[in-house]
Design a protein around this motif. Sequence first.
Motif, PDB file in Angstrom:
ATOM      1  N   TYR A   1      -1.397  -7.765  -1.659  1.00  0.00           N
ATOM      2  CA  TYR A   1      -1.392  -6.516  -2.342  1.00  0.00           C
ATOM      3  C   TYR A   1      -2.222  -6.582  -3.647  1.00  0.00           C
ATOM      4  O   TYR A   1      -2.858  -5.610  -4.030  1.00  0.00           O
TER       5      TYR A   1
ATOM      6  N   TYR B   1      -6.010  -6.700  -3.518  1.00  0.00           N
ATOM      7  CA  TYR B   1      -6.692  -5.253  -3.344  1.00  0.00           C
ATOM      8  C   TYR B   1      -6.519  -4.403  -4.439  1.00  0.00           C
ATOM      9  O   TYR B   1      -7.473  -3.697  -4.673  1.00  0.00           O
ATOM     10  N   LYS B   2      -5.659  -4.432  -5.306  1.00  0.00           N
ATOM     11  CA  LYS B   2      -5.250  -3.539  -6.363  1.00  0.00           C
ATOM     12  C   LYS B   2      -6.368  -4.064  -7.394  1.00  0.00           C
ATOM     13  O   LYS B   2      -7.238  -3.391  -8.041  1.00  0.00           O
TER      14      LYS B   2
ATOM     15  N   LEU C   1      -7.515  -0.662  -2.893  1.00  0.00           N
ATOM     16  CA  LEU C   1      -6.304  -0.213  -2.050  1.00  0.00           C
ATOM     17  C   LEU C   1      -6.713   0.889  -1.079  1.00  0.00           C
ATOM     18  O   LEU C   1      -7.463   1.829  -1.157  1.00  0.00           O
TER      19      LEU C   1
ATOM     20  N   PHE D   1      -0.455   1.140   3.899  1.00  0.00           N
ATOM     21  CA  PHE D   1      -0.148  -0.209   4.016  1.00  0.00           C
ATOM     22  C   PHE D   1       1.210  -0.158   5.165  1.00  0.00           C
ATOM     23  O   PHE D   1       2.043   0.587   5.358  1.00  0.00           O
TER      24      PHE D   1
ATOM     25  N   LEU E   1       7.476  -3.844  -4.859  1.00  0.00           N
ATOM     26  CA  LEU E   1       6.126  -3.718  -4.034  1.00  0.00           C
ATOM     27  C   LEU E   1       6.177  -2.366  -3.503  1.00  0.00           C
ATOM     28  O   LEU E   1       5.103  -1.601  -3.234  1.00  0.00           O
TER      29      LEU E   1
ATOM     30  N   ILE F   1       3.341   0.537  -4.066  1.00  0.00           N
ATOM     31  CA  ILE F   1       2.508   1.336  -3.411  1.00  0.00           C
ATOM     32  C   ILE F   1       2.626   2.816  -3.378  1.00  0.00           C
ATOM     33  O   ILE F   1       1.900   3.772  -3.303  1.00  0.00           O
TER      34      ILE F   1
END
Length: 365
Positions: free
Chosen positions: A113, A116-117, A122, A126, A263, A267
């Motif tokens: 994750y 991607y951030k 993003l 997800f 997490l 998101i």
Amino acid sequence: MKKFIVKTSLSSFVIIFFLIITNYLGDSAQLYSKGYENKIAKILIDGHNVTNINNYDERILQREWINQLGKSPDIVVLGSSRSMMIREKDFENTKLMNNTVSGASIQDLIAIYQLYKTKNLLPKTFVIGLDPWIFNQNNNQRRWLSLHKEYNSFNDKNLQNDKNLQNDKLKQLVSISYFQSSFKSILTKVFKENIDPISTDKIYNQYQTKLFDGSITYSKKYTESSNRETVNMRVLESNIDKMYSLEKFEYISTKLFNEFESLCMEILNNDIELLIWIPPYHPRAYEKLKQEYQIVLELENQILEFAKSRNIDCKGSLNPAKSGLISENFYDEMHLKEDILKFDQLFKTIGISSSSSSAISNPLK
């Protein structure tokens, strides 16, 4: 006596030196070489499938692959090999990247994750595939250390994982088991067998293939031989007495569950859609879970309660019967066949329509 000690010491030195050199040069799992994962990533970025890739660091591949992306995908799948069959082909006009890794831990999910951030890529959605060992403090999963910097970045910590990773690599230099595979790797190189990744547009090949979207297909031989009798035999031969990474699973780790919650909230707070997917086990493996791993059933209920409290859609179940799945729907005790894993009904709930109209008769609930 002195001569004996000298001879013994010299012999030991030669043996250890030969062991280290073989493990370093053979490097069957690509621990010490650089660039192999980048070769795979370039093939995927070019939109091709890649085969002939038995030994590589799946975590480093995720980093190389994501770093070469030009724009955000629509859907990103996180999880273990039990979610590795989720594919882009089922979805119309949708860019999907399957970033699952074998034996995924919560640290893997967080680190990927974070990749991607950090790249500001993003996705819209997800999908997190959850396996019970993720919440087992004693799961012995350490492969995530390849992405420890990304994991630490998410938690804003500077832990000693660099040292842990280096220690792991040093241990492999003197490992007898690593020597056996590395010696075979050297023989392969000497006899000039091709060990480089091979770009292909075929879906099924002689060896396992990673498709352009990150999902996989098994070898032709393995796939074509996966009838009911063979699958049942695989389950029996899988040493089911020791379920994968579930040994000493005596309690649901509060620390690991809190990290999972963090997490999910990260998101959601970024206005990204989230779906939790619980892959099923083979019917016989699930019976084993019910009999000897009651904590796993409690865990599923805890996940469902958390998802409900945060209004997160949660699909699937460890119990295959809830989706009408039987033995021949599986490759082994843990992995569904790709023709069964249809996500059209699953993804409609989060606003992404699927091009597939051939879902199984009992949609995943």
